[in-house]
Write a protein that holds these residues in place. Structure first.
Motif, PDB file in Angstrom:
ATOM      1  N   LEU A 298     -35.601 -21.729 -16.411  1.00  0.00           N
ATOM      2  CA  LEU A 298     -36.389 -20.824 -15.583  1.00  0.00           C
ATOM      3  C   LEU A 298     -36.233 -19.397 -16.106  1.00  0.00           C
ATOM      4  N   ALA A 299     -37.172 -18.545 -15.703  1.00  0.00           N
ATOM      5  CA  ALA A 299     -37.101 -17.128 -16.055  1.00  0.00           C
ATOM      6  C   ALA A 299     -36.420 -16.368 -14.926  1.00  0.00           C
ATOM      7  N   PHE A 300     -35.534 -15.439 -15.283  1.00  0.00           N
ATOM      8  CA  PHE A 300     -34.825 -14.655 -14.271  1.00  0.00           C
ATOM      9  C   PHE A 300     -34.249 -13.403 -14.918  1.00  0.00           C
ATOM     10  N   ASP A 301     -33.883 -12.444 -14.088  1.00  0.00           N
ATOM     11  CA  ASP A 301     -33.156 -11.254 -14.524  1.00  0.00           C
ATOM     12  C   ASP A 301     -31.766 -11.276 -13.912  1.00  0.00           C
ATOM     13  N   ALA A 302     -30.879 -10.483 -14.457  1.00  0.00           N
ATOM     14  CA  ALA A 302     -29.592 -10.280 -13.804  1.00  0.00           C
ATOM     15  C   ALA A 302     -29.827  -9.538 -12.493  1.00  0.00           C
ATOM     16  N   TYR A 303     -29.040  -9.862 -11.475  1.00  0.00           N
ATOM     17  CA  TYR A 303     -29.203  -9.218 -10.173  1.00  0.00           C
ATOM     18  C   TYR A 303     -29.006  -7.712 -10.284  1.00  0.00           C
ATOM     19  N   ALA A 304     -28.133  -7.277 -11.190  1.00  0.00           N
ATOM     20  CA  ALA A 304     -27.902  -5.845 -11.370  1.00  0.00           C
ATOM     21  C   ALA A 304     -29.153  -5.131 -11.868  1.00  0.00           C
ATOM     22  N   ASP A 305     -30.038  -5.871 -12.558  1.00  0.00           N
ATOM     23  CA  ASP A 305     -31.267  -5.281 -13.071  1.00  0.00           C
ATOM     24  C   ASP A 305     -32.427  -5.420 -12.092  1.00  0.00           C
ATOM     25  N   ASN A 306     -32.449  -6.511 -11.339  1.00  0.00           N
ATOM     26  CA  ASN A 306     -33.550  -6.724 -10.399  1.00  0.00           C
ATOM     27  C   ASN A 306     -33.066  -7.634  -9.270  1.00  0.00           C
ATOM     28  N   ARG A 307     -33.021  -7.096  -8.062  1.00  0.00           N
ATOM     29  CA  ARG A 307     -32.517  -7.864  -6.924  1.00  0.00           C
ATOM     30  C   ARG A 307     -33.481  -8.959  -6.496  1.00  0.00           C
ATOM     31  N   ASP A 308     -34.758  -8.827  -6.855  1.00  0.00           N
ATOM     32  CA  ASP A 308     -35.741  -9.842  -6.461  1.00  0.00           C
ATOM     33  C   ASP A 308     -35.709 -11.045  -7.394  1.00  0.00           C
ATOM     34  N   THR A 309     -35.724 -10.801  -8.691  1.00  0.00           N
ATOM     35  CA  THR A 309     -35.790 -11.909  -9.657  1.00  0.00           C
ATOM     36  C   THR A 309     -34.413 -12.408 -10.075  1.00  0.00           C
ATOM     37  N   GLY A 310     -33.349 -11.798  -9.546  1.00  0.00           N
ATOM     38  CA  GLY A 310     -32.003 -12.211  -9.902  1.00  0.00           C
ATOM     39  C   GLY A 310     -31.221 -12.811  -8.750  1.00  0.00           C
ATOM     40  N   ALA A 311     -31.894 -13.113  -7.631  1.00  0.00           N
ATOM     41  CA  ALA A 311     -31.221 -13.670  -6.458  1.00  0.00           C
ATOM     42  C   ALA A 311     -31.718 -15.086  -6.192  1.00  0.00           C
ATOM     43  N   PHE A 312     -30.878 -15.887  -5.555  1.00  0.00           N
ATOM     44  CA  PHE A 312     -31.253 -17.267  -5.246  1.00  0.00           C
ATOM     45  C   PHE A 312     -30.496 -17.738  -4.011  1.00  0.00           C
ATOM     46  N   ILE A 313     -30.927 -18.869  -3.465  1.00  0.00           N
ATOM     47  CA  ILE A 313     -30.176 -19.554  -2.423  1.00  0.00           C
ATOM     48  C   ILE A 313     -29.988 -21.009  -2.830  1.00  0.00           C
ATOM     49  N   LEU A 314     -28.960 -21.645  -2.291  1.00  0.00           N
ATOM     50  CA  LEU A 314     -28.710 -23.063  -2.501  1.00  0.00           C
ATOM     51  C   LEU A 314     -28.890 -23.794  -1.178  1.00  0.00           C
ATOM     52  N   ILE A 315     -29.540 -24.956  -1.228  1.00  0.00           N
ATOM     53  CA  ILE A 315     -29.847 -25.743  -0.040  1.00  0.00           C
ATOM     54  C   ILE A 315     -29.239 -27.128  -0.193  1.00  0.00           C
ATOM     55  N   ASP A 316     -28.592 -27.607   0.856  1.00  0.00           N
ATOM     56  CA  ASP A 316     -28.059 -28.964   0.850  1.00  0.00           C
ATOM     57  C   ASP A 316     -29.215 -29.952   0.845  1.00  0.00           C
ATOM     58  N   ARG A 317     -29.202 -30.901  -0.069  1.00  0.00           N
ATOM     59  CA  ARG A 317     -30.349 -31.790  -0.253  1.00  0.00           C
ATOM     60  C   ARG A 317     -30.412 -32.880   0.813  1.00  0.00           C
ATOM     61  N   ALA A 318     -29.320 -33.083   1.541  1.00  0.00           N
ATOM     62  CA  ALA A 318     -29.323 -34.092   2.598  1.00  0.00           C
ATOM     63  C   ALA A 318     -29.701 -33.493   3.947  1.00  0.00           C
ATOM     64  N   SER A 319     -29.133 -32.321   4.274  1.00  0.00           N
ATOM     65  CA  SER A 319     -29.358 -31.711   5.590  1.00  0.00           C
ATOM     66  C   SER A 319     -30.435 -30.627   5.585  1.00  0.00           C
ATOM     67  N   ASN A 320     -30.814 -30.137   4.385  1.00  0.00           N
ATOM     68  CA  ASN A 320     -31.759 -29.018   4.230  1.00  0.00           C
ATOM     69  C   ASN A 320     -31.205 -27.699   4.767  1.00  0.00           C
ATOM     70  N   ASP A 321     -29.892 -27.627   4.990  1.00  0.00           N
ATOM     71  CA  ASP A 321     -29.274 -26.369   5.410  1.00  0.00           C
ATOM     72  C   ASP A 321     -29.081 -25.448   4.204  1.00  0.00           C
ATOM     73  N   THR A 322     -29.255 -24.146   4.422  1.00  0.00           N
ATOM     74  CA  THR A 322     -28.929 -23.167   3.386  1.00  0.00           C
ATOM     75  C   THR A 322     -27.419 -23.021   3.338  1.00  0.00           C
ATOM     76  N   VAL A 323     -26.823 -23.331   2.191  1.00  0.00           N
ATOM     77  CA  VAL A 323     -25.364 -23.352   2.089  1.00  0.00           C
ATOM     78  C   VAL A 323     -24.797 -22.163   1.320  1.00  0.00           C
TER      79      VAL A 323
END
Length: 334
Positions: A170-195
């Motif tokens: 995927l394409a991305f920037d370092a968070y220090a350079d761009n807070r929008d393109t350098g941030a992410f979240i992880l989601i549990d694939r069984a419960s769909n909760d943001t972990v």
């Protein structure tokens, strides 16, 4: 409070949110400009593919624009009919973002269930949703002293630094350079909760040194030679429930019918491939991840693979199913 926002002066970035087909003669990439400026007639790169084109039209909420800059929600029509979709990124020809399937990041853990390195989560980043795993947790950060502490997992509200691996580049920037393109979240694939929430530090160098190589003889050719479709029969259940015994008998019956099989037994694998793993929750996760990868390789060889593992976590069984494919994976609870 005055905020110094110089995003418009940085290299152009637009993560594609969706493809706008306003009519039979219009197709454009819609999204919000994350940083920089773009003008009609200006060249852009499409990532991660690396294709290049020029901007034909910029359409805003009130009509056509000559230019768009950071913060503007627009649709960009391109001069060339190229392959582009949700999750791609339009970027400046020079000073492009990183493109990789592995990176180092700061991770803020939010779930009551601890982080298990090796477990497959769903990452949401720049309008992409891709399977991802924390392959290595380097250290945990003490929030009072900022000291770096050795850690194998993260608990609720703990912050750590680790390496992550994605299912595709995927394409991305370092968070220090761009807070929008350098941030992410992880989601549990069984419960769909943001972990977890994360901030990318940098792409890993090894992500650019490893490439998939095409093979002359592929899975379809091997399947044709075997004379039957490959599959994974995944036997799961409590200890001493009879998983291995049942899998052994099923393999014998299939073998008698001329089906090419391989039995992967949980105890046997721990004598070799997984002899370095114990029985902690994180080691159990890694045990199933490795077994799933071996099973996938065997299906590519055209075999019917019978797997007998306790596999107590639904998330790991789901990850193996996703790896193999629903059409080739059968889960059997014993």
């Amino acid at each position: 409070v005055a905020v110094d926002d110089r995003r418009a002066d940085r290299p152009f970035r637009l993560p594609v949110q969706w493809i706008n087909r306003a009519g039979t003669d219009f197709r454009g990439a819609a999204g919000t400009v994350a940083q920089g400026r773009v003008r009609v007639g200006g060249p852009v790169a499409v990532l991660p593919s690396g294709l290049t084109t020029t901007i034909k039209r910029i359409v805003g909420g009130s009509g056509d624009l000559a230019e768009a800059q950071a913060g503007d929600a627009v649709t960009l029509a391109l001069d060339d009919d190229i392959d582009i979709g949700r999750g791609d990124m339009l970027a400046a020809m020079r000073n492009r973002p990183a493109v990789a399937d592995q990176f180092s990041a700061h991770i803020v853990w939010l779930s009551d269930e601890p982080l298990y390195p090796g477990r497959s989560y769903l990452m949401k980043i720049n309008h992409n949703s891709v399977p991802a795993a924390v392959t290595e947790l380097k250290y945990r950060i003490d929030i009072d002293t900022l000291a770096r502490l050795a850690a194998k997992t993260l608990a609720t509200n703990e912050i750590g630094v680790g390496n992550l691996s994605l299912s595709r580049p995927l394409a991305f920037d370092a968070y220090a350079d761009n807070r929008d393109t350098g941030a992410f979240i992880l989601i549990d694939r069984a419960s769909n909760d943001t972990v977890a929430a994360g901030m990318i530090d940098f792409a890993l160098r090894r992500a650019t040194n490893i490439h998939r190589h095409d093979q002359t003889v592929g899975p379809m050719a091997r399947t044709a030679l075997m004379g039957h479709k490959p599959a994974v029969l995944w036997f799961t259940g409590l200890p001493a429930s009879g998983k291995s015994t049942l899998a052994n008998r099923v393999e014998a019956a299939l073998h008698a019918r001329g089906v090419h099989t391989l039995l992967l037994d949980g105890d046997n694998i721990r004598h070799g491939l997984n002899k370095d793993l114990g029985f902690t929750e994180s080691d159990r996760v890694e045990n199933i991840r490795r077994a799933g990868e071996v099973a996938k390789l065997m299906t590519e060889a055209g075999l019917v693979v019978l797997c007998a593992f306790i596999s107590p976590f639904a998330a790991e069984r789901r990850a193996v199913r996703d790896l193999i494919g629903d059409d080739m994976f059968v889960e059997i609870f014993v």
